[in-house]
Design a protein around this motif. Structure first.
Motif, PDB file in Angstrom:
ATOM      1  N   ALA A 150     -20.016  -2.848  -0.190  1.00  0.00           N
ATOM      2  CA  ALA A 150     -20.506  -4.199   0.069  1.00  0.00           C
ATOM      3  C   ALA A 150     -19.769  -5.425   0.759  1.00  0.00           C
ATOM      4  CB  ALA A 150     -20.908  -4.875  -1.506  1.00  0.00           C
ATOM      5  N   VAL A 151     -18.255  -5.098   0.594  1.00  0.00           N
ATOM      6  CA  VAL A 151     -17.506  -5.853   1.254  1.00  0.00           C
ATOM      7  C   VAL A 151     -17.285  -5.515   2.580  1.00  0.00           C
ATOM      8  CG1 VAL A 151     -14.990  -6.524   1.569  1.00  0.00           C
ATOM      9  CG2 VAL A 151     -15.991  -6.523  -0.832  1.00  0.00           C
ATOM     10  N   CYS A 152     -17.397  -4.347   2.874  1.00  0.00           N
ATOM     11  CA  CYS A 152     -17.359  -3.772   4.323  1.00  0.00           C
ATOM     12  C   CYS A 152     -18.727  -4.520   4.971  1.00  0.00           C
ATOM     13  CB  CYS A 152     -17.337  -2.446   4.475  1.00  0.00           C
ATOM     14  SG  CYS A 152     -15.671  -1.751   3.931  1.00  0.00           S
ATOM     15  N   LEU A 153     -19.889  -4.224   4.280  1.00  0.00           N
ATOM     16  CA  LEU A 153     -21.186  -4.730   4.826  1.00  0.00           C
ATOM     17  C   LEU A 153     -21.414  -6.097   5.362  1.00  0.00           C
ATOM     18  CD1 LEU A 153     -23.761  -3.801   5.741  1.00  0.00           C
ATOM     19  CD2 LEU A 153     -24.732  -4.206   3.727  1.00  0.00           C
ATOM     20  N   ILE A 154     -20.624  -6.867   4.311  1.00  0.00           N
ATOM     21  CA  ILE A 154     -20.757  -8.352   4.689  1.00  0.00           C
ATOM     22  C   ILE A 154     -19.785  -8.697   5.582  1.00  0.00           C
ATOM     23  CG2 ILE A 154     -20.334 -10.417   3.297  1.00  0.00           C
ATOM     24  CD1 ILE A 154     -21.142  -9.135   0.878  1.00  0.00           C
ATOM     25  N   GLY A 155     -18.514  -8.313   5.538  1.00  0.00           N
ATOM     26  CA  GLY A 155     -17.603  -8.407   6.836  1.00  0.00           C
ATOM     27  C   GLY A 155     -18.017  -7.920   8.195  1.00  0.00           C
ATOM     28  N   ILE A 156     -18.830  -6.893   8.209  1.00  0.00           N
ATOM     29  CA  ILE A 156     -19.308  -6.566   9.574  1.00  0.00           C
ATOM     30  C   ILE A 156     -20.454  -7.467   9.955  1.00  0.00           C
ATOM     31  CG2 ILE A 156     -20.732  -4.591  10.555  1.00  0.00           C
ATOM     32  CD1 ILE A 156     -19.276  -2.489   8.780  1.00  0.00           C
TER      33      ILE A 156
ATOM     34  N   THR B  90     -23.928  -6.982  14.958  1.00  0.00           N
ATOM     35  CA  THR B  90     -22.980  -6.735  14.219  1.00  0.00           C
ATOM     36  C   THR B  90     -21.772  -7.066  14.749  1.00  0.00           C
ATOM     37  OG1 THR B  90     -22.384  -4.533  15.343  1.00  0.00           O
ATOM     38  CG2 THR B  90     -23.805  -4.379  13.466  1.00  0.00           C
ATOM     39  N   ALA B  91     -20.617  -7.331  13.931  1.00  0.00           N
ATOM     40  CA  ALA B  91     -19.518  -7.877  14.440  1.00  0.00           C
ATOM     41  C   ALA B  91     -18.698  -7.059  15.616  1.00  0.00           C
ATOM     42  CB  ALA B  91     -18.417  -8.318  13.230  1.00  0.00           C
ATOM     43  N   GLY B  92     -18.940  -5.900  15.496  1.00  0.00           N
ATOM     44  CA  GLY B  92     -18.511  -4.917  16.527  1.00  0.00           C
ATOM     45  C   GLY B  92     -18.967  -5.172  17.987  1.00  0.00           C
ATOM     46  N   PHE B  93     -20.302  -5.824  17.925  1.00  0.00           N
ATOM     47  CA  PHE B  93     -20.563  -6.320  19.580  1.00  0.00           C
ATOM     48  C   PHE B  93     -19.629  -7.364  19.753  1.00  0.00           C
ATOM     49  CE2 PHE B  93     -22.938  -9.913  21.682  1.00  0.00           C
ATOM     50  CZ  PHE B  93     -23.373  -9.051  22.595  1.00  0.00           C
ATOM     51  N   PHE B  94     -19.410  -8.620  19.047  1.00  0.00           N
ATOM     52  CA  PHE B  94     -18.355  -9.550  19.344  1.00  0.00           C
ATOM     53  C   PHE B  94     -16.963  -8.929  19.754  1.00  0.00           C
ATOM     54  CE2 PHE B  94     -21.914 -11.413  17.015  1.00  0.00           C
ATOM     55  CZ  PHE B  94     -22.378 -12.509  17.968  1.00  0.00           C
ATOM     56  N   GLY B  95     -16.520  -7.937  18.744  1.00  0.00           N
ATOM     57  CA  GLY B  95     -15.159  -7.410  19.082  1.00  0.00           C
ATOM     58  C   GLY B  95     -15.114  -6.793  20.374  1.00  0.00           C
TER      59      GLY B  95
ATOM     60  N   LEU C 234     -21.558   2.371  11.999  1.00  0.00           N
ATOM     61  CA  LEU C 234     -21.630   3.111  13.314  1.00  0.00           C
ATOM     62  C   LEU C 234     -22.151   2.071  14.236  1.00  0.00           C
ATOM     63  CD1 LEU C 234     -23.339   6.547  12.437  1.00  0.00           C
ATOM     64  CD2 LEU C 234     -20.838   6.220  12.888  1.00  0.00           C
ATOM     65  N   PHE C 235     -23.101   1.385  14.307  1.00  0.00           N
ATOM     66  CA  PHE C 235     -23.441   0.377  15.101  1.00  0.00           C
ATOM     67  C   PHE C 235     -22.427  -0.577  15.647  1.00  0.00           C
ATOM     68  CE2 PHE C 235     -28.484   0.694  14.640  1.00  0.00           C
ATOM     69  CZ  PHE C 235     -28.574   1.804  15.252  1.00  0.00           C
ATOM     70  N   SER C 236     -21.821  -1.215  14.471  1.00  0.00           N
ATOM     71  CA  SER C 236     -20.625  -2.028  14.815  1.00  0.00           C
ATOM     72  C   SER C 236     -19.253  -0.971  15.708  1.00  0.00           C
ATOM     73  CB  SER C 236     -19.780  -2.421  13.280  1.00  0.00           C
ATOM     74  OG  SER C 236     -18.873  -3.295  13.437  1.00  0.00           O
ATOM     75  N   LEU C 237     -19.011   0.090  15.404  1.00  0.00           N
ATOM     76  CA  LEU C 237     -18.347   0.756  16.329  1.00  0.00           C
ATOM     77  C   LEU C 237     -18.736   0.827  17.670  1.00  0.00           C
ATOM     78  CD1 LEU C 237     -16.795   3.470  13.865  1.00  0.00           C
ATOM     79  CD2 LEU C 237     -15.802   1.444  14.684  1.00  0.00           C
ATOM     80  N   ALA C 238     -20.016   0.896  17.672  1.00  0.00           N
ATOM     81  CA  ALA C 238     -20.812   1.189  19.116  1.00  0.00           C
ATOM     82  C   ALA C 238     -20.839  -0.207  19.783  1.00  0.00           C
ATOM     83  CB  ALA C 238     -21.929   1.883  18.893  1.00  0.00           C
ATOM     84  N   GLY C 239     -20.769  -1.314  19.063  1.00  0.00           N
ATOM     85  CA  GLY C 239     -20.851  -2.568  19.657  1.00  0.00           C
ATOM     86  C   GLY C 239     -22.244  -3.031  19.879  1.00  0.00           C
TER      87      GLY C 239
END
Length: 458
Positions: A432-438, A366-371, A357-362
């Motif tokens: 685990a893959v998703c968490l590592i990727g994020i 998390t990688a979502g922040f950079f995205g 959720l934090f990734s989607l929120a940026g």
């Protein structure tokens, strides 16, 4: 090629009766999915077939393999549900047929080939949405999806016919050479844009999204939110930047308005939702609004930022839907209030749900922040500062929206204690893959640099 071969293999396995043993069948399919994903890293040369009707580039290969990754992770997380459905062959034949349509769409060099790929990718999804024949909501989801798809198809075809009347040819290269900003061409573009907007659930063409997401089986909802939407966004960039590149001044305003509407409506309506699948449906609408901010940059950075963000979006949503699916299958609970106190009973799920959720929120790190940062930076290139202002406001609003769920899991007192959810090995692997990727993608600059190195081929 690999996807077509997989469909043939599935038909053969079905005729041989291998799918009568679902566990064995799933093991075979999972192995095929891994091979398909790994094969996507084999370097191939750029090429054209059928006088430019079909082509491939390094960027297209990357986009296809991103979809392969999503397909593989979704299948892994849905293994138990697929086994219990007792129709694994039908499920995967429909899904692989849909992916085949996406491949055709991404490699298209002609509007009609693009249209055929778009429809081939969409029609199997109606059957998948209605796959749970024992559920009335699933049947309704299938009907609503096919009706909205048929409506968008009619709009798209009308736009294509107008475009042919304006240009006299539907090949991408011919359109680029002969297109001009006149009334007929702009009208054609409006209808084609509306057709794409239905597929991407952009406001105001989003009305089907929440109902279909809620009614469809969760693995299908996951596929709709991630793979299907991602593929359409990929080809949408190509159509805007190349085919309609000369109309940039005209479509920039349209994209900006649609972006503001999608971000705002998606976030506001997400605040009202209690069902998590509907909540994530409106979340996906808001996220597409942010993607449009990056596309509005109308530059190579726009392509870079969108492709980069969609990988992060893919990992975040697969993690969220996988957890929703695991809990729903075990307990039948799917509302935000049901997740109160989840951290106490299932801390592993609660932590990963929060990170996604934090990734989607940026939220950093998390990688979502950079995205989100790259999307906004790309949008600055077009000088649409009002759009960036709305995007900033919606970033804050989306954070509040997602924190509602985090608060329920970690702070709100539980009304009924959630039982300990049995975790399958494959689901744990996917999470685990998703968490590592994020986490890793935010700091792996080499991935963004690779996208940038091949995006000039658009």
């Amino acid at each position: 090629m690999a996807n077509r071969l997989m469909i043939v293999v599935l038909f053969v396995l079905n005729l041989m009766g291998v799918d009568k043993n679902p566990k064995r069948f799933m093991n075979i399919v999972n192995a095929m999915l891994v091979i398909n994903f790994v094969a996507g890293f084999i370097p191939i040369k750029d090429g054209y077939l059928f006088q430019g009707f079909y082509h491939t580039t390094a960027l297209i290969v990357l986009e296809k393999n991103i979809l392969n990754l999503g397909l593989m992770l979704i299948a892994f997380s849905a293994k138990q549900w697929i086994i219990e459905s007792k129709r694994p062959a039908e499920f995967f034949i429909l899904m692989f047929s849909s992916v085949l349509g996406m491949y055709v769409m991404l490699s298209s060099g002609h509007i009609l080939v693009l249209y055929l790929g778009l429809e081939l990718s969409s029609l199997p999804l109606a059957a998948l949405a209605a796959f749970n024949t024992d559920s009335r909501k699933s049947s309704e989801a299938g009907v609503k999806y096919i009706l909205s798809s048929a409506f968008s198809t009619g709009i798209t075809l009308f736009g294509i016919s107008l475009l042919y009347g304006a240009v006299g040819n539907l090949g991408f290269d011919a359109i680029i050479q002969h297109i001009h900003e006149d009334a007929l061409t702009l009208t054609a573009f409006v209808f084609i844009l509306a057709g794409f907007s239905f597929k991407m659930s952009i406001v105001p063409f989003h009305m089907w999204t929440a109902d279909v997401f809620e009614g469809a089986p969760t693995p299908v909802t996951n596929y709709l939110a991630v793979v299907s939407k991602g593929s359409v966004i990929f080809i949408f960039i190509t159509v805007l930047y190349t085919v309609f590149g000369k109309l940039e001044n005209a479509w920039l305003l349209a994209i900006s308005v649609l972006s503001v509407l999608s971000m705002t409506v998606g976030n506001i309506f997400a605040l009202r939702q209690q069902n998590l699948k509907r909540f994530l449906a409106f979340s996906s609408i808001a996220q597409v609004g942010f993607v449009l901010v990056g596309i509005a940059g109308a530059s190579n950075m726009g392509t870079d930022s969108v492709v980069y963000f969609l990988v992060i979006y893919l990992l975040s949503n697969i993690a969220l839907f996988s957890i929703v699916e695991a809990i729903s299958d075990e307990t039948g609970k799917v509302t935000i209030s049901d997740y109160k106190g989840l951290y106490k009973s299932n801390p592993f799920y609660a932590i990963i749900f929060t990170v996604a959720l934090f990734s989607l929120a940026g939220v950093p790190p998390t990688a979502g922040f950079f995205g989100k940062l790259f999307l906004l930076t790309s949008g600055m290139g077009s000088g649409m500062y009002v759009l960036l202002g709305f995007a900033t406001i919606n970033l804050v609003l989306s954070l509040y929206t997602y924190l509602r769920v985090v608060k329920a899991m970690f702070i709100d007192p539980e009304e009924e204690r959630m039982p300990l959810i049995k975790k399958s090995v494959l689901t744990n692997f996917v999470l685990a893959v998703c968490l590592i990727g994020i986490i890793i993608l935010g700091f792996a600059g080499v991935f963004y640099q690779y996208i940038d190195s091949i995006s000039s081929q658009l």
